[in-house]
Design an enzyme around this catalytic site. Sequence first.
Site, short mmCIF file in Angstrom:
data_model
loop_
_atom_site.label_atom_id
_atom_site.label_comp_id
_atom_site.label_asym_id
_atom_site.label_seq_id
_atom_site.Cartn_x
_atom_site.Cartn_y
_atom_site.Cartn_z
N GLU A 166 51.77 32.91 40.59
CA GLU A 166 50.76 33.07 39.45
C GLU A 166 51.29 32.92 37.99
O GLU A 166 50.53 32.72 37.10
CB GLU A 166 50.09 34.74 39.53
CG GLU A 166 49.56 34.77 40.62
CD GLU A 166 50.13 35.07 42.01
OE1 GLU A 166 49.69 34.74 43.12
OE2 GLU A 166 51.35 35.50 42.32
N ASP A 219 54.52 30.84 47.20
CA ASP A 219 53.85 32.14 47.06
C ASP A 219 54.35 32.38 45.77
O ASP A 219 54.95 31.83 44.81
CB ASP A 219 54.54 32.95 48.33
CG ASP A 219 54.07 34.46 48.44
OD1 ASP A 219 52.72 34.52 47.53
OD2 ASP A 219 54.59 35.28 48.82
#
Length: 926
Positions: free
Chosen positions: A513, A510
Amino acid sequence: MRSYQKLRTPQPAACQVEEEGPAPVPAGRGKLAPWWVGSGLLVSAVLLSTITVWVLQQVSGGWLGPTLPPKCLLVPESHRFDCYPERHVVVTQELCESRGCCFIQSTPPAEGKQGVPWCFYPPDFPSYTLESLNQTALGMVGLLVRRQKAYYPRDIEMLRLDVEFETDTRLHIKITDAANTRYEVPLDVPRVTKRAENPIYSLNFSWDPFGMLLRRRETGTVLLNTTVAPLIFADQFLQISTSLPSRFLYGLGEHRGSLLHSLDWNTLTLWARDVAPTESFNLYGAHPFYLLMEEDGDAHGVFLLNSNAMEVALQPAPGLTWRTIGGVLDFYIFLGPDPNMVIQQYQQVIGFPAMPPLWALGFHLCRWGYGSSNGTWQTVKAMRNYQIPQDAQWNDIDYMDGYRDFTFDSQKFASLPSLVEDLHKHGQRYVMILDPGISSTNPRGSYWPFDEGLRRGLFLNTTQGQPLIGQVWPGFTAFADFSNPDTHQWWLENLQHFHAHVPFDGLWIDMNEPSNFMDGSEDGCPPGELDSPPYTPAMLGDSLSSKTVCASAKQKASVHYNLHNLYGLMEAKATASALIQIRQKRPFVISRSTFPSQGRYSGHWLGDNRSQWKDMYYSIPGLLSFSLFGIPLVGADICGFSGSTSEELCTRWMQLGAFYPFARNHNTQNEKAQDPTVFSPAARTAMKDVLLTRYSLLPFLYTLFHRAHLQGDTVARPLFFEFPRDVATLGLDRQFLWGRSLLVTPVLEPGVDSVTGYVPQGTWYDFYKGSSINSSGEMLKMSAPLDHLNLHVREGSILPTQKPGTTSEATRENPLRLIVALSSSATAWGDLFWDDGESLDTFERGSYSYLVFNATQNIFTSTVLHASTEATKVTIGTLSIFGVQKPPSKVLLNGLEKPFSYLDNQVLTVTDLGISLSQGFSLQWL
């Protein structure tokens, strides 16, 4: 399209190259006729009206507004390509004309919408000239020269054009700096050694200004025409535009919206960002690939291999503009000609997806906020108590000690190792979350992951060469540099240490980005053109560093400016590799951030959605888009992540989610639980039943994943893939198919007991009962009480199913049931891939069984094309044949008579077959 009539006849103004061998290239120079000229009455009317306006302006002394050159008035609104795309700038005539562009004010768009650009390119805006073009073994190489500077700094005056006719259905075009090396995406792509012999495309060039015209040979359809606007290639601003042959465009992720993109002045930004899925925002991943359906049902795709921040502007011409702020223009064009083939051809370049373990296709359960390992364990036990299928239990970040990777809370999660041991005893698996931000504030010597990463120099660095410090869940953090191969080894060692205590089976990566609770770093970002480039694409936060790290951060392979969109891919690659080394089995990884080729290493979930009906709907175009991107293992958080669900919403969502390729119910902290056990008996039973239906279909689903792994087939599939010439399917995204055979029509609205869905032309059978529907291609209203999901089997299909158990491991041991859905000509076909469900490279090593099923007239045959010992452990128990027109008098199994049943709805069933999967057989009904 008629607007290209003038280009279809070879002109001295253009260089025409037909891909039929190394014929000499014409050396013509000149200019193509203006791209909007010659398109009949419509354009004639536009010309007449604009000339009239210009004459009136001259006569009246400009009373209609500032006097405009006729060349500006000639450009229809829909064909105006934006010359001043900067957001948050009020574009004035002075600003526009300083760029040498046309300025015409249009009606302002509605708030939050884009509209016709006020500042746009005139037909004679300076561009590059194609100075030379020479044949090569694989295609052509050309030199492009710009003699007049454009308006972004560091314009590159000379460009190299490389064209390779790689296959008959794939064209590769690359434009880069002719004199200096530029950053290119470090992605393994196929290298061809010979030129395509019979390409189904033809490529023409305009010399001055430079442009490319790509046609489909058979139909003459123009797929690309880059003469519509100038090519701009500056150091940090690269732009190329094209017309499109239709408005039916898909892909260009990751965004939330309908599957079919709007071309009504719609800009899509690709820059990985941590934000709850919201319409118009750039989201977690970047996929610069689009699929376009042509007017006649053919399809093609375009992939721009570029990882820099970019935006794609769509306009109603129809037309498209690529804008990126780094790298090169590296295009692959895939000619299909059907949409399934386009996606296969795309994956031949980026790589086919990994074969998941069978357990990955079971039901997964997670929440943030179980509070303890015992709380997690209680949910698992409740699921078992109600005999609700579950293959994997997950934990979110609350299992960690202080949210630090590779730790677990020794108080609240003390029994975590015992929980995992118990899961394994029951044929279940354990998956945990990991973040790439490594806590940096622990006393030296107390947290090995940071100490060792620092010692080896494995973190992103500032321009000053020190670890860039941001803030994520554990507080101040450094960020692992997965572009460094040494980081992969460190990641492996950390996972090995943790696995020795908690033997996890899969990993959920997770925040990759990468996400940062600060903008840039604790010290902000330094001044300069990496963090503040001359042009920033339209993105949430209006800055490259918004809620991520500085673009100027240094990584092993390049600067973060170039690598940002690759961060999740690089982490997934390291994580999958580590899992293989630790477990010696197929890896299971689910990643939030993704990039082309991600399917080789991980699946994807659609992020932090909400417990709302519209979020449930949006999950369908989301999962279908990722099918186009070569990431078939995809799903959304069932019942929604944030907010509180309702019993009705969760029941309907469990029904839909049971047909996500990746099916996980996940919930946030401080909200009521939403696993199936907490609802009323009626809702709980409905959820259990639909999961049992999924588990019964695991052999079919597993075979679809095999075909995805082997040749790039999609698993969850838009209807238009199977019915590309049925225009009614082109905008459908409230239904989908599994493979070519199973139509899923979920309820997506509250308070209803029916659903209206499109049923393509042909015979479709109710999955549960075998009753038939004969459709002419129409919307049909279907009964849909709260305990029912509409599933229909397409005629001509054979589905391998199995008596479901509560885990995939238990299901594997049960007898198979083959569902034969006869076509109107009494034929059907299907297949089955079978192996041990978890070993590495079973197909590549030959450790598998593959069966083909056929029905012709009144004979069913099962043919074993490849066999392994695994197939001897399971039997085929039942054959159900839908659409048998007349009651048989007898049924013969391998020539011997067999009892059967036949129902009024034309379903023939033969039970107690008891045939080993490793044996072929035939069954005849007379």
